[in-house]
Write a protein that holds these residues in place. Sequence first.
Motif, PDB file in Angstrom:
ATOM      1  N   PHE A 163      50.646  26.069  48.184  1.00 39.43           N
ATOM      2  CA  PHE A 163      50.448  27.504  47.949  1.00 39.43           C
ATOM      3  C   PHE A 163      51.371  28.308  48.913  1.00 39.43           C
ATOM      4  N   LYS A 164      51.315  28.205  50.272  1.00 36.07           N
ATOM      5  CA  LYS A 164      52.066  28.704  51.323  1.00 36.07           C
ATOM      6  C   LYS A 164      53.638  28.601  51.120  1.00 36.07           C
ATOM      7  N   ASN A 165      54.087  27.400  50.459  1.00 34.17           N
ATOM      8  CA  ASN A 165      55.252  27.174  50.227  1.00 34.17           C
ATOM      9  C   ASN A 165      56.028  28.045  48.978  1.00 34.17           C
ATOM     10  N   ASP A 166      54.835  28.450  48.210  1.00 35.19           N
ATOM     11  CA  ASP A 166      55.148  29.071  46.955  1.00 35.19           C
ATOM     12  C   ASP A 166      54.698  30.495  47.292  1.00 35.19           C
ATOM     13  N   ARG A 167      54.583  31.060  48.305  1.00 36.43           N
ATOM     14  CA  ARG A 167      53.783  32.276  48.665  1.00 36.43           C
ATOM     15  C   ARG A 167      54.442  33.584  47.969  1.00 36.43           C
ATOM     16  N   LYS A 168      55.939  33.691  47.798  1.00 34.34           N
ATOM     17  CA  LYS A 168      56.521  34.713  46.813  1.00 34.34           C
ATOM     18  C   LYS A 168      55.826  34.836  45.664  1.00 34.34           C
ATOM     19  N   THR A 169      55.738  33.586  45.025  1.00 32.55           N
ATOM     20  CA  THR A 169      55.128  33.817  43.489  1.00 32.55           C
ATOM     21  C   THR A 169      53.719  34.116  43.649  1.00 32.55           C
ATOM     22  N   PHE A 170      53.176  33.627  44.729  1.00 29.52           N
ATOM     23  CA  PHE A 170      51.333  33.946  44.738  1.00 29.52           C
ATOM     24  C   PHE A 170      51.278  35.320  45.019  1.00 29.52           C
ATOM     25  N   ASP A 171      52.109  35.828  46.035  1.00 32.60           N
ATOM     26  CA  ASP A 171      51.997  37.449  46.319  1.00 32.60           C
ATOM     27  C   ASP A 171      52.241  38.287  45.173  1.00 32.60           C
ATOM     28  N   LYS A 172      53.324  37.721  44.283  1.00 30.23           N
ATOM     29  CA  LYS A 172      53.782  38.449  43.114  1.00 30.23           C
ATOM     30  C   LYS A 172      52.539  38.661  42.258  1.00 30.23           C
ATOM     31  N   TYR A 173      51.565  37.658  42.111  1.00 35.53           N
ATOM     32  CA  TYR A 173      50.376  37.650  41.214  1.00 35.53           C
ATOM     33  C   TYR A 173      49.306  38.752  41.878  1.00 35.53           C
ATOM     34  N   ILE A 174      49.195  38.528  43.251  1.00 39.50           N
ATOM     35  CA  ILE A 174      48.434  39.377  43.863  1.00 39.50           C
ATOM     36  C   ILE A 174      48.768  40.830  43.687  1.00 39.50           C
ATOM     37  N   LYS A 175      49.962  41.080  43.982  1.00 41.78           N
ATOM     38  CA  LYS A 175      50.492  42.579  43.428  1.00 41.78           C
ATOM     39  C   LYS A 175      50.161  43.015  41.960  1.00 41.78           C
ATOM     40  N   MET A 176      50.314  41.861  41.175  1.00 38.77           N
ATOM     41  CA  MET A 176      50.146  42.277  39.830  1.00 38.77           C
ATOM     42  C   MET A 176      48.723  42.767  39.516  1.00 38.77           C
ATOM     43  N   LEU A 177      47.619  42.065  39.857  1.00 39.37           N
ATOM     44  CA  LEU A 177      46.461  42.392  40.075  1.00 39.37           C
ATOM     45  C   LEU A 177      45.964  43.738  40.670  1.00 39.37           C
ATOM     46  N   SER A 178      46.493  44.163  42.040  1.00 37.18           N
ATOM     47  CA  SER A 178      46.422  45.406  42.447  1.00 37.18           C
ATOM     48  C   SER A 178      47.070  46.550  41.640  1.00 37.18           C
ATOM     49  N   GLU A 179      48.125  46.368  40.830  1.00 37.37           N
ATOM     50  CA  GLU A 179      48.672  47.085  39.945  1.00 37.37           C
ATOM     51  C   GLU A 179      47.827  47.443  38.613  1.00 37.37           C
ATOM     52  N   ASN A 180      46.982  46.548  38.428  1.00 39.32           N
ATOM     53  CA  ASN A 180      46.460  46.504  37.089  1.00 39.32           C
ATOM     54  C   ASN A 180      44.745  46.547  37.155  1.00 39.32           C
ATOM     55  N   ARG A 181      44.351  47.706  37.973  1.00 38.60           N
ATOM     56  CA  ARG A 181      42.859  47.739  38.298  1.00 38.60           C
ATOM     57  C   ARG A 181      42.217  47.970  36.965  1.00 38.60           C
ATOM     58  N   PRO A 182      41.273  47.247  36.589  1.00 36.90           N
ATOM     59  CA  PRO A 182      40.321  47.840  35.464  1.00 36.90           C
ATOM     60  C   PRO A 182      39.603  48.934  35.334  1.00 36.90           C
ATOM     61  N   ASP A 183      39.468  49.307  34.057  1.00 32.83           N
ATOM     62  CA  ASP A 183      38.852  50.616  34.007  1.00 32.83           C
ATOM     63  C   ASP A 183      37.791  50.314  32.752  1.00 32.83           C
ATOM     64  N   HIS A 184      37.157  51.438  32.349  1.00 35.46           N
ATOM     65  CA  HIS A 184      36.038  51.515  31.353  1.00 35.46           C
ATOM     66  C   HIS A 184      36.545  51.157  30.094  1.00 35.46           C
ATOM     67  N   THR A 185      37.687  51.117  29.741  1.00 34.02           N
ATOM     68  CA  THR A 185      37.987  50.664  28.514  1.00 34.02           C
ATOM     69  C   THR A 185      38.497  49.239  28.094  1.00 34.02           C
ATOM     70  N   TRP A 186      38.178  48.626  29.372  1.00 30.94           N
ATOM     71  CA  TRP A 186      38.543  46.953  29.260  1.00 30.94           C
ATOM     72  C   TRP A 186      37.116  46.347  28.656  1.00 30.94           C
ATOM     73  N   SER A 187      37.711  45.210  27.775  1.00 34.09           N
ATOM     74  CA  SER A 187      36.245  44.653  27.355  1.00 34.09           C
ATOM     75  C   SER A 187      35.402  44.065  28.392  1.00 34.09           C
ATOM     76  N   VAL A 188      34.083  43.438  28.415  1.00 35.72           N
ATOM     77  CA  VAL A 188      33.483  42.524  29.443  1.00 35.72           C
ATOM     78  C   VAL A 188      34.272  41.216  29.575  1.00 35.72           C
ATOM     79  N   GLN A 189      34.907  40.869  28.469  1.00 36.95           N
ATOM     80  CA  GLN A 189      35.639  39.672  28.608  1.00 36.95           C
ATOM     81  C   GLN A 189      36.928  39.867  29.481  1.00 36.95           C
ATOM     82  N   GLU A 190      37.635  40.949  29.461  1.00 36.59           N
ATOM     83  CA  GLU A 190      38.813  41.061  30.215  1.00 36.59           C
ATOM     84  C   GLU A 190      38.272  41.422  31.675  1.00 36.59           C
ATOM     85  N   GLN A 191      37.345  42.159  31.884  1.00 40.94           N
ATOM     86  CA  GLN A 191      36.526  42.391  33.239  1.00 40.94           C
ATOM     87  C   GLN A 191      36.295  41.271  33.902  1.00 40.94           C
TER      88      GLN A 191
END
Length: 269
Positions: free
Chosen positions: A80-108
Amino acid sequence: MKNYILLKRILIMAIFPIGLSSCALFSAAGFSSKGLPHTNVKGELISTISNTSTNIDHSTWHNLLQKYVDEKGMVNYKGFKNDRKTFDKYIKMLSENRPDHTWSVQEQLSYYINAYNANTVKLVLDNYPLKSVQSIDGATTKEFVSMGTKQISLGALENSILRRMNEPRVNFAICKAAISSPRLLNEAYTADAINEQLEYATRSFINSPKNIIKPESAQLSRLFDWYSGDFTGGSITIGEYINRYSEVKMKNWNNISFKEYNWNLNEKR
């Protein structure tokens, strides 16, 4: 008795698990949900992507899990550490796509489970090498999990969001980076498979060596002690809940003990 109960709560706060009896206690311990939405599961959970305003792509996380987590849930943190750039990209994607009340319970559910597991890996990588996450100050209370403009803690994500969604199987889907923890599934959770994935995680954990279940006795994971209220809603007992999934059916639930929890890192050697 009151002093004993207070002492027990303080001791429990020193590790990951915590009860849900006091909202004020959560906030003081850094366990506030910060207003993030979490819809309750009603009735039987069905896997679907047809009832939501968005479908998050967790494929980057899935590919990383396939590369660095084995079938037993042991993690190659060096990989994971050696692939940190890809990993951090996913963490950033999560941050940029915060759930809201229009999301289904499955997506949440899939988002929050993946966010918990990915940020637990992040916690390990940011402090690597280490023997146990318990050696990290504020591991559960530090608000480092980014969701849009919100910063929450792993404790808040687990106890103020996931465990409040009326789906006790989430306890077997989130991995605390410890040997005794439910294993990290080597695939991302997704809305179109969430029910089957939670079912698999639950059956796998209950029937693993982390529980020793016999007809006349049982040595159970400490999770069933810490989170007993999650599994005993209504009139069901902990034994009845486990028997739904256990290959060996327990008959005498008066003879139960709980195993010592091994907090050593779940690292693949």
